[in-house]
Design an enzyme around this catalytic site. Sequence first.
Site, PDB file in Angstrom:
ATOM      1  N   ARG A  58     -66.750  40.072 -21.343  1.00 13.75           N
ATOM      2  CA  ARG A  58     -65.887  39.018 -21.926  1.00 13.75           C
ATOM      3  C   ARG A  58     -66.668  38.000 -22.703  1.00 13.75           C
ATOM      4  NH1 ARG A  58     -65.010  34.686 -19.311  1.00 13.75           N
ATOM      5  NH2 ARG A  58     -65.117  35.726 -17.221  1.00 13.75           N
ATOM      6  N   TYR A 110     -46.896  33.023 -41.706  1.00 15.84           N
ATOM      7  CA  TYR A 110     -46.281  34.272 -40.939  1.00 15.84           C
ATOM      8  C   TYR A 110     -45.483  33.767 -39.762  1.00 15.84           C
ATOM      9  CZ  TYR A 110     -47.107  37.940 -37.522  1.00 15.84           C
ATOM     10  OH  TYR A 110     -47.049  38.928 -36.482  1.00 15.84           O
ATOM     11  N   ASP A 182     -56.576  30.613 -43.164  1.00 17.72           N
ATOM     12  CA  ASP A 182     -56.462  31.884 -42.751  1.00 17.72           C
ATOM     13  C   ASP A 182     -56.893  32.582 -43.902  1.00 17.72           C
ATOM     14  OD1 ASP A 182     -55.331  34.217 -42.193  1.00 17.72           O
ATOM     15  OD2 ASP A 182     -53.503  33.551 -40.939  1.00 17.72           O
ATOM     16  N   LYS A 207     -56.048  43.501 -39.999  1.00 19.80           N
ATOM     17  CA  LYS A 207     -55.596  44.007 -41.679  1.00 19.80           C
ATOM     18  C   LYS A 207     -56.882  44.529 -42.348  1.00 19.80           C
ATOM     19  CE  LYS A 207     -51.901  41.952 -40.431  1.00 19.80           C
ATOM     20  NZ  LYS A 207     -51.872  41.293 -38.998  1.00 19.80           N
TER      21      LYS A 207
END
Length: 393
Positions: A58, A110, A182, A207
């Site tokens: 992590r 979005y 973004d 993406k």
Amino acid sequence: MFFIKAMPEKKPFTALTRAVRAGIETDTQFGAVSPPIHMSTNYTFEGLGKKRPFDYSRSGNPTRAVVEQAIAELEGGAGAVVTCTGMAALTTVFHLLKPGDTLIAPHDCYGGTHRLLQSYDQKASLKVLFVDQTDKAALKKAFDAKPAMILIETPSNPLLRITDIAYAARLAKECGAISVADNTFMSPVFQRPFDLGMDIVLHSTTKYLNGHSDIVGGALIGRTKEMADTLYWWANNLGTTGSAFDSFLTLRGLRTLDLRVRKQAENAAAVADFLYTHPAVEKVHYPGLTTHPGHDLAKRQQSGFGSMLSIEIRGGLQAVEKFVDHLSLFSLAESLGGFESLIAHPPSMTHAAMDPEARLTAGISENFLRLSIGLEDAQDLISDLSSSLENLK
């Protein structure tokens, strides 16, 4: 940094070349050309109080470290952290804010971003101002609220509106606010927000960076080492870091990023030109068209127009359904940026979480469709679209 093989100083390779070569020839055990995937949860200490570079996945993972460095170099940042989803990247960056801080966000962002920010606003965690960021006067006025952060999304999802990145960054700097861009739609191949003054760049690596529609992930890149370290601290603290396997696949995708996005953009330009002249199409939203309101700005701050476009079909929802049902080469699905062409109906899919009034304000009508153009032959895509549009007569 030690995971990427050092390159001769006399050969200043580009970030794209470094992304292709990231991690190559770093396996000292067997000499593997492609870097191995490290799936271990934990790593031994050399001894009591003697920590190795990694101790727990992590907090840090060798496979994730390679892709983080590659993404940071592609964007021109000081460092990056890869997260488990794009929404995890957003959640992480919002933890830089204090309770009650004001944040400026795009009114046409979005749907998942809008939902998250609206929930923060409703529970009074943050004060969120949804603003049409293409309206410079409105954007400047919003800074009267002394925001602690501005989030921009350009081109916007799904309207493909273009925000002036340098202007937003300048307003943020004057106010002492953190600026976040973004860059998912453009990728670092076509747009470099740090060059225009942004503090943080965000991606849904699901993406274009991955490009194969087989992982979910996100990334945050800091302009400075201090910012990058802070983002990494919060991702570890929140547990939003990405997995080794998804990092491995993202690195695989980065190696062909330049080739993929350029070909997809070429296809999108051809598709947009066709759709713009078709009588069944009421409107085409694509910054590459000279008729697009943001075309000139896009030319200045982007080196390409990307492969996302949206259209409005004549005939309302009934025509939209008939059009979509007749398509063969466009899969009706959410997400974008993969090798395959997709079509989505934002009002009922990606932006369904927005209330109808917010969608109307953003400009998302019931006859609105978003297309993610893939790597298929452009003429085949146009033929498929043409056949489906002719079916509407």
